[in-house]
Motif scaffolding. Sequence first.
Motif, short mmCIF file in Angstrom:
data_model
loop_
_atom_site.label_atom_id
_atom_site.label_comp_id
_atom_site.label_asym_id
_atom_site.label_seq_id
_atom_site.Cartn_x
_atom_site.Cartn_y
_atom_site.Cartn_z
N MET A 1 0.84 -1.20 0.00
CA MET A 1 0.00 0.00 0.00
C MET A 1 0.88 1.25 0.00
SD MET A 1 -2.64 1.30 2.91
CE MET A 1 -1.43 2.26 3.77
N THR A 2 0.52 2.18 -0.85
CA THR A 2 1.28 3.42 -0.88
C THR A 2 0.43 4.53 -0.27
OG1 THR A 2 2.37 2.74 -2.91
CG2 THR A 2 2.45 5.08 -2.38
N ARG A 3 1.00 5.24 0.69
CA ARG A 3 0.23 6.31 1.34
C ARG A 3 0.17 7.55 0.47
NH1 ARG A 3 2.73 4.61 5.97
NH2 ARG A 3 1.14 3.41 7.03
N ASP A 4 -0.98 8.16 0.44
CA ASP A 4 -1.17 9.39 -0.33
C ASP A 4 -1.04 10.57 0.65
OD1 ASP A 4 -2.07 11.58 -1.69
OD2 ASP A 4 -3.92 10.64 -2.44
N GLU A 5 0.01 11.36 0.48
CA GLU A 5 0.27 12.44 1.45
C GLU A 5 -0.87 13.46 1.52
OE1 GLU A 5 3.34 15.45 0.08
OE2 GLU A 5 3.56 13.95 -1.50
N ASP A 18 -1.64 8.89 9.83
CA ASP A 18 -2.55 8.14 8.96
C ASP A 18 -3.46 7.35 9.91
OD1 ASP A 18 -3.82 6.70 7.04
OD2 ASP A 18 -2.08 5.49 6.47
N THR A 29 -0.79 5.74 12.36
CA THR A 29 0.61 5.54 11.94
C THR A 29 1.18 6.93 11.77
OG1 THR A 29 -0.04 3.54 10.78
CG2 THR A 29 2.12 4.46 10.24
N HIS A 85 9.10 1.52 14.31
CA HIS A 85 9.81 1.10 13.09
C HIS A 85 11.30 0.97 13.43
CE1 HIS A 85 10.49 1.84 8.50
NE2 HIS A 85 11.06 0.74 8.94
N ASP A 98 11.40 8.43 0.79
CA ASP A 98 10.11 7.78 1.02
C ASP A 98 9.56 8.10 2.43
OD1 ASP A 98 7.91 6.24 0.60
OD2 ASP A 98 8.94 4.31 0.69
N TYR A 100 6.66 8.86 3.54
CA TYR A 100 5.29 8.50 3.90
C TYR A 100 5.03 6.99 3.91
CZ TYR A 100 4.78 13.45 3.22
OH TYR A 100 4.95 14.81 3.33
N ASN A 101 6.00 6.20 3.47
CA ASN A 101 5.80 4.76 3.50
C ASN A 101 6.91 4.11 4.34
OD1 ASN A 101 3.43 4.33 1.64
ND2 ASN A 101 4.75 5.65 0.41
N TRP A 104 7.59 5.60 8.09
CA TRP A 104 6.73 5.61 9.28
C TRP A 104 7.60 5.39 10.53
CZ3 TRP A 104 5.77 1.62 12.81
CH2 TRP A 104 6.23 0.35 12.46
#
Lengths: 133, 232
Positions: A1-5, A18, A29, A85, A98, A100-101, A104
């Motif tokens: 899944m890719t997060r949409d900022e 998120d 998250t 993380h 990266d 936003y993915n 985290w």
Amino acid sequence: MTRDETKLLYASTHEWADIEELDGVKYATIGVSAFAIEQLNDLVYMDLPEVGREVESGDELGEVESVKAVSPLYSPVSGEVVETHGELPDELEKLNSDPYNFGWIVKVKVSNDSGMDTLLKYEEYKKQCSESA
Amino acid sequence: MSLDQTLQEVVDRSQQPTLRFYGWQEPTLSLGYFQSNSERGTHQASQSSACVRRATGGGAILHHRELTYSIIMPQAIGRIGPSTELYREIHASLIAALLPLGVVLSPFHRGDQSCLGNHCDAFLCFQRRTSEDLILNGYKVVGSAQRKSKASILQHGSLLLNASQYAPELPGINDLLNYSLQFDDVVEAVLRSLSSCMGLTWREKDFTSEEFERARSIGKARFNRQSWLLRR
């Protein structure tokens, strides 16, 4: 899944959240925005909180050291840290590409909505960034 | 360290800049916030000195024959990362303060071959080099580091006057110029210069009993604990 900022919520202190709901419980998250990472400039260290720690919205959640400054990270929500993380402090360079993915930092089980009404939507956050840049 | 954290909390609330000069009761090595205590083993000369961990980052500083300062400035919420403006303002003030005393400091420029020591991860702060350092005759004599809070920024700095037997490889201004500048002379010159360069009027003030009490409590919970020193 890719997060949409553009779909995330942001604290005025530059953390993104998120927020998802699972079985009626909210989980956030949390990471640091691309704008903040650029401003921090060359992150060299990061401290993560312990799993199980209770935080209030606005409490310090961890710390980062960039060249010549230590900066706290703040929790945008109230609740219990349920996951961190662990690989991130050893791979901080990946935050730049990266945020936003891979970027985290922690997951928090939200205990109440305090402080959530102060979080900014993407457009509001972008406006804050353009005013402070 | 506890008093500096107390002052930063005060500035967070009051939004009034604060400046503090201080010396140390005994020669003390201060580790940068993220430094590992085990790195101390790499520096033999400071093994018998006292040791604390700062809240600011960067390399270790041997506080003995030097001047330590902390300056805390209000900052708008949302500002993040190092304040290069503050580094530059303070360093311009230090340069201006020491020039009339015949001390010509200059900022470090990357690629400066005449500059001795250039290791960004050296154990000692004074052996590291960044553009926020001040150099005299090739040696770093002023080092500094910052810590952000929500509404302020703390800058710690150290101005090396003489080499210490606990870090003999680091000459101070007096060693390099064969001078005998004293702590108080430098404080007076720096204070004057910080006022004129930053356009601020500093008012002398003692710590209140509440501030001392808060500092004692911070010390107990943080800076005086062995677990804080050994946390890395």
